[in-house]
Design a protein around this motif. Structure first.
Motif, mmCIF file in Angstrom:
data_model
loop_
_atom_site.group_PDB
_atom_site.id
_atom_site.type_symbol
_atom_site.label_atom_id
_atom_site.label_comp_id
_atom_site.label_asym_id
_atom_site.label_seq_id
_atom_site.Cartn_x
_atom_site.Cartn_y
_atom_site.Cartn_z
ATOM 1 N N GLU A 270 0.716 -1.273 -0.068
ATOM 2 C CA GLU A 270 0.087 -0.081 -0.082
ATOM 3 C C GLU A 270 0.834 1.271 -0.162
ATOM 4 O OE1 GLU A 270 -3.707 1.899 2.500
ATOM 5 O OE2 GLU A 270 -2.657 0.199 3.447
ATOM 6 N N ILE A 271 0.527 2.161 -0.791
ATOM 7 C CA ILE A 271 1.352 3.324 -1.016
ATOM 8 C C ILE A 271 0.280 4.491 -0.620
ATOM 9 C CG2 ILE A 271 2.355 5.156 -2.174
ATOM 10 C CD1 ILE A 271 3.637 2.876 -4.091
ATOM 11 N N VAL A 272 0.760 5.339 0.672
ATOM 12 C CA VAL A 272 -0.408 6.259 1.155
ATOM 13 C C VAL A 272 0.306 7.698 1.215
ATOM 14 C CG1 VAL A 272 -1.750 6.998 3.280
ATOM 15 C CG2 VAL A 272 -1.148 4.597 2.801
ATOM 16 N N ASP A 273 -0.559 8.679 0.624
ATOM 17 C CA ASP A 273 0.200 9.862 0.779
ATOM 18 C C ASP A 273 -0.221 10.633 1.805
ATOM 19 O OD1 ASP A 273 -2.519 11.038 0.389
ATOM 20 O OD2 ASP A 273 -2.545 11.648 -1.522
ATOM 21 N N SER A 274 0.473 11.922 2.112
ATOM 22 C CA SER A 274 0.084 12.801 3.097
ATOM 23 C C SER A 274 -1.406 13.048 3.463
ATOM 24 C CB SER A 274 0.994 14.070 3.217
ATOM 25 O OG SER A 274 0.405 14.936 2.067
ATOM 26 N N GLY A 275 -2.330 12.991 2.662
ATOM 27 C CA GLY A 275 -3.794 13.108 2.838
ATOM 28 C C GLY A 275 -4.570 11.876 3.166
ATOM 29 N N ASN A 276 -3.660 11.025 3.437
ATOM 30 C CA ASN A 276 -4.279 9.562 3.485
ATOM 31 C C ASN A 276 -5.021 8.958 2.411
ATOM 32 O OD1 ASN A 276 -4.075 7.574 5.861
ATOM 33 N ND2 ASN A 276 -6.160 7.823 6.586
ATOM 34 N N ASN A 277 -4.975 9.291 1.124
ATOM 35 C CA ASN A 277 -5.088 8.606 -0.118
ATOM 36 C C ASN A 277 -4.298 7.324 -0.203
ATOM 37 O OD1 ASN A 277 -7.084 10.715 -0.877
ATOM 38 N ND2 ASN A 277 -5.213 11.929 -1.041
ATOM 39 N N SER A 278 -4.836 6.360 -0.391
ATOM 40 C CA SER A 278 -3.994 4.915 -0.791
ATOM 41 C C SER A 278 -4.209 4.235 -1.822
ATOM 42 C CB SER A 278 -4.027 4.203 0.584
ATOM 43 O OG SER A 278 -5.416 3.396 0.447
ATOM 44 N N THR A 279 -3.061 3.598 -2.422
ATOM 45 C CA THR A 279 -3.231 2.742 -3.525
ATOM 46 C C THR A 279 -2.724 1.478 -2.861
ATOM 47 O OG1 THR A 279 -2.516 4.451 -5.035
ATOM 48 C CG2 THR A 279 -2.125 2.433 -5.851
ATOM 49 N N VAL A 280 -3.614 0.459 -3.111
ATOM 50 C CA VAL A 280 -3.216 -0.976 -2.867
ATOM 51 C C VAL A 280 -3.352 -1.950 -3.722
ATOM 52 C CG1 VAL A 280 -4.024 -2.874 -1.071
ATOM 53 C CG2 VAL A 280 -4.564 -0.239 -0.627
ATOM 54 N N TRP A 281 -2.466 -2.676 -4.031
ATOM 55 C CA TRP A 281 -2.220 -3.745 -4.954
ATOM 56 C C TRP A 281 -2.975 -4.820 -4.835
ATOM 57 C CZ3 TRP A 281 1.184 0.304 -4.848
ATOM 58 C CH2 TRP A 281 1.914 0.383 -6.013
ATOM 59 N N GLU A 282 -3.817 -5.419 -5.609
ATOM 60 C CA GLU A 282 -4.596 -6.361 -5.579
ATOM 61 C C GLU A 282 -4.201 -7.740 -5.033
ATOM 62 O OE1 GLU A 282 -7.612 -6.676 -8.444
ATOM 63 O OE2 GLU A 282 -7.925 -4.504 -8.788
ATOM 64 N N ASP A 283 -3.149 -8.167 -5.750
ATOM 65 C CA ASP A 283 -2.463 -9.304 -5.338
ATOM 66 C C ASP A 283 -1.342 -9.221 -4.337
ATOM 67 O OD1 ASP A 283 -4.249 -10.693 -7.479
ATOM 68 O OD2 ASP A 283 -2.593 -9.846 -9.102
ATOM 69 N N PRO A 284 -1.324 -10.191 -3.410
ATOM 70 C CA PRO A 284 -0.361 -10.312 -2.497
ATOM 71 C C PRO A 284 1.044 -10.691 -3.104
ATOM 72 C CG PRO A 284 -1.721 -12.036 -2.020
ATOM 73 C CD PRO A 284 -2.208 -11.279 -3.258
ATOM 74 N N PHE A 285 2.162 -10.373 -2.396
ATOM 75 C CA PHE A 285 3.326 -10.831 -2.789
ATOM 76 C C PHE A 285 3.936 -11.835 -1.810
ATOM 77 C CE2 PHE A 285 2.727 -6.380 -4.210
ATOM 78 C CZ PHE A 285 3.207 -6.350 -5.368
ATOM 79 N N GLU A 286 4.719 -12.593 -2.412
ATOM 80 C CA GLU A 286 5.303 -13.916 -1.709
ATOM 81 C C GLU A 286 6.315 -13.094 -0.626
ATOM 82 O OE1 GLU A 286 7.871 -17.674 -2.620
ATOM 83 O OE2 GLU A 286 6.488 -17.078 -4.176
ATOM 84 N N THR A 287 7.016 -12.429 -0.978
ATOM 85 C CA THR A 287 8.016 -11.744 0.267
ATOM 86 C C THR A 287 7.785 -10.328 0.085
ATOM 87 O OG1 THR A 287 9.791 -11.193 -1.204
ATOM 88 C CG2 THR A 287 9.813 -13.441 -0.442
ATOM 89 N N ASP A 288 8.232 -9.695 1.652
ATOM 90 C CA ASP A 288 7.968 -8.016 1.579
ATOM 91 C C ASP A 288 9.218 -7.600 0.630
ATOM 92 O OD1 ASP A 288 10.219 -9.216 3.293
ATOM 93 O OD2 ASP A 288 9.917 -7.876 4.922
ATOM 94 N N GLN A 289 10.285 -8.209 0.382
ATOM 95 C CA GLN A 289 11.192 -7.520 -0.716
ATOM 96 C C GLN A 289 10.659 -7.378 -1.890
ATOM 97 O OE1 GLN A 289 14.515 -6.342 0.161
ATOM 98 N NE2 GLN A 289 13.864 -5.055 -1.776
ATOM 99 N N ASP A 290 9.814 -8.449 -2.520
ATOM 100 C CA ASP A 290 9.203 -8.183 -3.807
ATOM 101 C C ASP A 290 8.237 -7.199 -3.502
ATOM 102 O OD1 ASP A 290 10.535 -10.741 -4.569
ATOM 103 O OD2 ASP A 290 8.736 -12.102 -3.952
ATOM 104 N N ALA A 291 7.426 -6.826 -2.666
ATOM 105 C CA ALA A 291 6.587 -5.676 -2.631
ATOM 106 C C ALA A 291 7.235 -4.595 -2.503
ATOM 107 C CB ALA A 291 5.642 -5.955 -1.255
ATOM 108 N N LEU A 292 8.424 -4.358 -1.671
ATOM 109 C CA LEU A 292 8.984 -3.105 -1.893
ATOM 110 C C LEU A 292 9.983 -2.741 -3.116
ATOM 111 C CD1 LEU A 292 10.595 -0.799 -0.399
ATOM 112 C CD2 LEU A 292 12.372 -1.977 0.157
#
Length: 80
Positions: free
Chosen positions: A38-60
């Protein structure tokens, strides 16, 4: 009856800044799920990817690639 879901926060969560804008890169999961990005801006607007990632490094890696390719403006909402 409500279930309390506990989220596990990745140590890879961080802020990303470019062109005077800053967003938070949030990476988290439950015990039973893959990593959510999830990427969140300073106004608390967020973009969330629908599919989960296998590792947190893959997500980053995906977050940083998307921010560099699309530009931070693609992830910053309007403020009223």
């Amino acid at each position: 009856m409500t279930d309390n879901v506990e989220y596990i926060q990745s140590p890879l969560c961080q802020q990303y800044s470019d062109g005077g804008q800053t967003v938070d890169i949030d990476i988290y999961r439950t015990e039973d799920s893959g990593w959510i990005l999830e990427i969140v801006d300073s106004g608390n607007n967020s973009t969330v990817w629908e599919d989960p990632f296998e590792t947190d490094q893959d997500a980053l890696d995906e977050a940083l690639d998307a921010l560099k390719q699309e530009g931070i403006e693609a992830f910053v909402g309007t403020f009223e």
